[in-house]
Design a protein around this motif. Structure first.
Motif, PDB file in Angstrom:
ATOM      1  N   ASP A 334      69.809  38.117  92.829  1.00 38.53           N
ATOM      2  CA  ASP A 334      70.056  36.696  93.064  1.00 38.53           C
ATOM      3  C   ASP A 334      71.187  36.233  92.137  1.00 38.53           C
ATOM      4  OD1 ASP A 334      68.971  36.181  90.489  1.00 38.53           O
ATOM      5  OD2 ASP A 334      66.950  36.034  91.308  1.00 38.53           O
ATOM      6  N   LYS A 335      71.462  34.942  92.114  1.00 40.13           N
ATOM      7  CA  LYS A 335      72.583  34.428  91.334  1.00 40.13           C
ATOM      8  C   LYS A 335      72.352  34.501  89.827  1.00 40.13           C
ATOM      9  CE  LYS A 335      74.366  31.340  94.919  1.00 40.13           C
ATOM     10  NZ  LYS A 335      74.695  29.940  95.289  1.00 40.13           N
ATOM     11  N   LYS A 336      71.127  34.767  89.417  1.00 36.36           N
ATOM     12  CA  LYS A 336      70.838  34.957  87.994  1.00 36.36           C
ATOM     13  C   LYS A 336      70.783  36.443  87.639  1.00 36.36           C
ATOM     14  CE  LYS A 336      68.206  30.682  87.242  1.00 36.36           C
ATOM     15  NZ  LYS A 336      66.920  30.110  86.811  1.00 36.36           N
ATOM     16  N   ASN A 337      71.228  37.286  88.583  1.00 29.50           N
ATOM     17  CA  ASN A 337      71.224  38.740  88.387  1.00 29.50           C
ATOM     18  C   ASN A 337      69.821  39.303  88.215  1.00 29.50           C
ATOM     19  OD1 ASN A 337      74.070  39.194  88.521  1.00 29.50           O
ATOM     20  ND2 ASN A 337      74.274  38.401  86.448  1.00 29.50           N
ATOM     21  N   GLN A 338      68.855  38.659  88.862  1.00 32.75           N
ATOM     22  CA  GLN A 338      67.489  39.169  88.926  1.00 32.75           C
ATOM     23  C   GLN A 338      67.292  39.831  90.283  1.00 32.75           C
ATOM     24  OE1 GLN A 338      65.421  35.408  86.598  1.00 32.75           O
ATOM     25  NE2 GLN A 338      65.893  35.222  88.752  1.00 32.75           N
ATOM     26  N   GLU A 339      66.386  40.797  90.340  1.00 33.03           N
ATOM     27  CA  GLU A 339      66.101  41.431  91.631  1.00 33.03           C
ATOM     28  C   GLU A 339      65.499  40.383  92.558  1.00 33.03           C
ATOM     29  OE1 GLU A 339      64.618  45.523  91.828  1.00 33.03           O
ATOM     30  OE2 GLU A 339      64.434  45.405  89.647  1.00 33.03           O
ATOM     31  N   ILE A 340      66.163  40.161  93.670  1.00 33.79           N
ATOM     32  CA  ILE A 340      65.791  39.025  94.523  1.00 33.79           C
ATOM     33  C   ILE A 340      64.421  39.210  95.167  1.00 33.79           C
ATOM     34  CG2 ILE A 340      66.762  39.762  96.752  1.00 33.79           C
ATOM     35  CD1 ILE A 340      68.043  36.872  96.821  1.00 33.79           C
ATOM     36  N   LYS A 341      64.013  40.460  95.369  1.00 32.58           N
ATOM     37  CA  LYS A 341      62.708  40.662  96.003  1.00 32.58           C
ATOM     38  C   LYS A 341      61.576  40.142  95.112  1.00 32.58           C
ATOM     39  CE  LYS A 341      62.404  45.558  94.649  1.00 32.58           C
ATOM     40  NZ  LYS A 341      62.282  46.938  95.202  1.00 32.58           N
ATOM     41  N   TYR A 342      61.748  40.275  93.786  1.00 31.80           N
ATOM     42  CA  TYR A 342      60.717  39.768  92.878  1.00 31.80           C
ATOM     43  C   TYR A 342      60.767  38.249  92.768  1.00 31.80           C
ATOM     44  CZ  TYR A 342      59.999  44.645  91.628  1.00 31.80           C
ATOM     45  OH  TYR A 342      59.728  45.987  91.683  1.00 31.80           O
ATOM     46  N   THR A 343      61.966  37.697  92.824  1.00 29.45           N
ATOM     47  CA  THR A 343      62.091  36.238  92.852  1.00 29.45           C
ATOM     48  C   THR A 343      61.420  35.687  94.103  1.00 29.45           C
ATOM     49  OG1 THR A 343      64.232  36.410  91.716  1.00 29.45           O
ATOM     50  CG2 THR A 343      63.714  34.308  92.754  1.00 29.45           C
ATOM     51  N   LEU A 344      61.649  36.344  95.222  1.00 36.17           N
ATOM     52  CA  LEU A 344      61.053  35.935  96.502  1.00 36.17           C
ATOM     53  C   LEU A 344      59.531  36.016  96.459  1.00 36.17           C
ATOM     54  CD1 LEU A 344      61.124  35.267  99.555  1.00 36.17           C
ATOM     55  CD2 LEU A 344      61.531  37.707  99.975  1.00 36.17           C
ATOM     56  N   ILE A 345      59.012  37.123  95.936  1.00 34.74           N
ATOM     57  CA  ILE A 345      57.554  37.315  95.877  1.00 34.74           C
ATOM     58  C   ILE A 345      56.912  36.245  95.001  1.00 34.74           C
ATOM     59  CG2 ILE A 345      55.760  38.849  94.954  1.00 34.74           C
ATOM     60  CD1 ILE A 345      57.493  41.206  95.966  1.00 34.74           C
ATOM     61  N   ARG A 346      57.517  35.957  93.857  1.00 33.41           N
ATOM     62  CA  ARG A 346      56.962  34.927  92.979  1.00 33.41           C
ATOM     63  C   ARG A 346      57.052  33.540  93.629  1.00 33.41           C
ATOM     64  NH1 ARG A 346      59.835  34.971  87.395  1.00 33.41           N
ATOM     65  NH2 ARG A 346      58.528  33.094  87.211  1.00 33.41           N
ATOM     66  N   TYR A 347      58.148  33.278  94.315  1.00 38.03           N
ATOM     67  CA  TYR A 347      58.327  31.975  94.949  1.00 38.03           C
ATOM     68  C   TYR A 347      57.283  31.755  96.050  1.00 38.03           C
ATOM     69  CZ  TYR A 347      60.866  27.812  96.479  1.00 38.03           C
ATOM     70  OH  TYR A 347      61.219  26.525  96.787  1.00 38.03           O
TER      71      TYR A 347
END
Length: 546
Positions: A334-347
């Motif tokens: 994502d734009k914060k250089n985090q793995e987007i799949k984990y950002t998505l799962i948490r969201y």
């Protein structure tokens, strides 16, 4: 080249402005340099340097060195502050990374220039000091409006994190300047003996309220805490001047209410975070509506808004559906250089949704945008509340306690910095590692201890006290503390309103930031310390306003 030309243009305009001062003399140029520095603190690193250059050149041009040397002999406090800079020079002797050390010396130049110039120049009267503060307040207020415009998308600036809205200097240093501006306005409103007009009272009140609100927009917990703690103390002092017992009783009731409210609110935030729905693992569904298998990690305690993050995950459906909705790929960042799949799962977990195609179908366009921007919880949509920032801190500690990696988490990764910093101190207790080897020492110790922090997050102490101790050891640390504190005693500044407010703000910032390791931070500290310690003619004691 374009930036260089712009800087030269600004430089030329400044000297043009100086040339039109009706009576050009050293006093006027000195005051102009101070005004320019006040304007530059929240807005421009370049102007910070230029203003100090003007002050130094004017000081040399003025000459009169015999008198200045005599002043230095009589004002030991000036030499004590300058000694901190000299200590950094001494630290070069046993530094191995001279390139880093020399750059650090360059950054610390205000420790030499500002005490020397301000400490041997004629003191400012109350009128000129107020003008300086009004220029600072104006600059901070305008910068705050610009930052707010960036936050709300009125300015075309990419904002991936709330810290990005501070466009000119770091958000932490900016918050300190906001604090300084708020308390300066409160002095003019409640403690200044000189009379101010009704228009000024209204204007100062509006600006102070706006800057207070801005701290919440900036989500600066340190800045907010400083306002509440010091504000409560000042309120009690101000009320002590009131004659009516009813007014005093009412004021005490307000203070007690505010403290109680803050405590209850924080407690409720923590309790709410841990309100978790009980799950019967035997009754968890094994397949999605489309017949694909879920994965359930029963051992994980990670939660978002009371919902378990690692239950009901179907990566097969998540990847397929997400890639159809976003240009940011499921296996990417994502734009914060985090793995987007984990950002998505948490969201999805924060919304109480299952991590499958059905869950993604319920996401709005704004939700998709939030995830792409690196926000892992829907509560961060609310830009006007401090709760998301408090929630983030609670989440970081909960994640860290349960074995999570603190990398990228601003609060808990500081605990790792301190752990490593303490080890370095123990190994270099007496004289430290030298001016240039602080970062090298951290890098080496991170490797030795097999730190769980990712390499890009392996930083310095983020605690100015610890940084001093690491660089100069016990002896250097004690000398620096003596050099900062003893002038307060010999110059009798322990009752000066402006100085007390300033030094308390700085000392609090030392606890969670390397305040003096950047140009903005060292200039902020040295300018106000020198000005309020050596450069003013009045005491500015807390007293009843006429």
């Amino acid at each position: 080249m374009q930036k260089l030309l712009k800087d030269f243009y600004i430089f030329a305009q400044l000297f043009k402005l100086m040339s039109i001062i009706q009576q050009v003399n050293h006093k006027n140029i000195y005051f102009f340099g101070l005004v320019l520095l006040s304007i530059a603190l929240p807005t421009s690193l370049f102007l910070m340097s230029i203003s100090q250059f003007i002050l130094m050149i004017n000081w040399l041009w003025e000459a009169n060195f015999r008198n200045k040397i005599q002043v230095l002999k009589n004002r030991k406090g000036v030499l004590l502050i300058i000694s901190i800079f000299i200590l950094h020079i001494v630290g070069l002797i046993y530094s191995t990374d001279l390139k880093y050390a020399i750059n650090d010396i360059r950054i610390k130049l205000p420790l030499l220039i500002l005490p020397l110039v301000i400490g041997t120049s004629e003191n400012l009267d109350s009128k000129k000091l107020k003008i300086l503060f009004l220029f600072l307040i104006s600059s901070v207020t305008i910068s705050a409006f610009i930052s707010s415009a960036a936050l709300f998308g009125l300015i075309d600036v990419e904002i991936n994190d709330i810290r990005d809205i501070s466009l000119f200097i770091s958000h932490i240093r900016f918050a300190l300047l906001v604090n300084m501006s708020i308390f300066s306005l409160w002095y003019f409103l409640f403690f200044d003996r000189s009379k101010i007009s009704l228009f000024e009272k209204i204007l100062y009140s509006i600006i102070s309220i706006w800057l207070f609100v801005f701290l919440f927009l900036l989500q600066s917990l340190t800045g907010i805490a400083i306002v509440f703690i010091l504000g409560t103390i000042l309120f009690c002092v101000w009320i002590s001047y009131r004659k009516l017992m009813f007014a005093k009783f009412f004021a005490v009731a307000i203070v007690v209410f505010l403290i109680t409210f803050a405590g209850v609110y924080l407690r409720n935030c923590i309790v709410s975070f841990y309100e978790i729905e009980e799950i019967d693992t035997k009754k968890l569904e094994k397949r999605t509506a489309n017949g694909n298998l879920y994965s359930h990690n029963y051992k994980s305690n990670q939660i978002e808004n009371g919902n378990f993050v690692e239950l009901y995950i179907c990566n097969k459906e998540l990847g397929k559906e997400w890639n159809q909705k976003s240009e940011y790929k499921f296996d990417g960042l994502d734009k914060k250089n985090q793995e987007i799949k984990y950002t998505l799962i948490r969201y999805l977990s924060s919304l109480g949704l299952r991590k499958d195609s059905t869950g993604i179908s319920k996401l709005s366009k704004s939700d998709i945008s939030m995830i792409e921007n690196g926000y892992a919880n829907h509560i961060f949509k609310n830009k006007f509340s401090i709760y998301p920032r408090i929630y983030q801190v609670i989440w970081e500690f909960d994640y860290y306690i349960n074995g999570g990696n603190p990398s990228g988490h601003s609060v808990t990764q500081r605990l790792e910095y301190l752990k490593v910093g303490i080890v370095i101190i123990k190994n270099n207790f007496l004289i430290g590692v030298g001016t240039g080897d602080v970062q090298n020492s951290f890098d080496i110790q991170y490797e030795k201890s097999n730190s769980i922090l990712q390499k890009k997050y392996r930083r310095r102490a983020h605690n100015q006290f610890v940084t001093f101790f690491i660089a100069f050891g016990l002896l250097g640390f004690l000398w620096i503390m003596f050099a900062i504190i003893y002038p307060i005693i010999i110059e009798k500044k322990y009752r000066n309103y402006f100085f007390l407010i300033f030094i308390l703000i700085v000392l609090v910032s030392f606890l969670n930031e390397d305040t003096l390791e950047t140009q903005a931070g060292i200039t902020f500290f040295t300018f106000f310390y020198s000005l309020l310690m050596f450069g003013i003619s009045e005491d500015y004691l807390l007293s009843k306003k006429n």
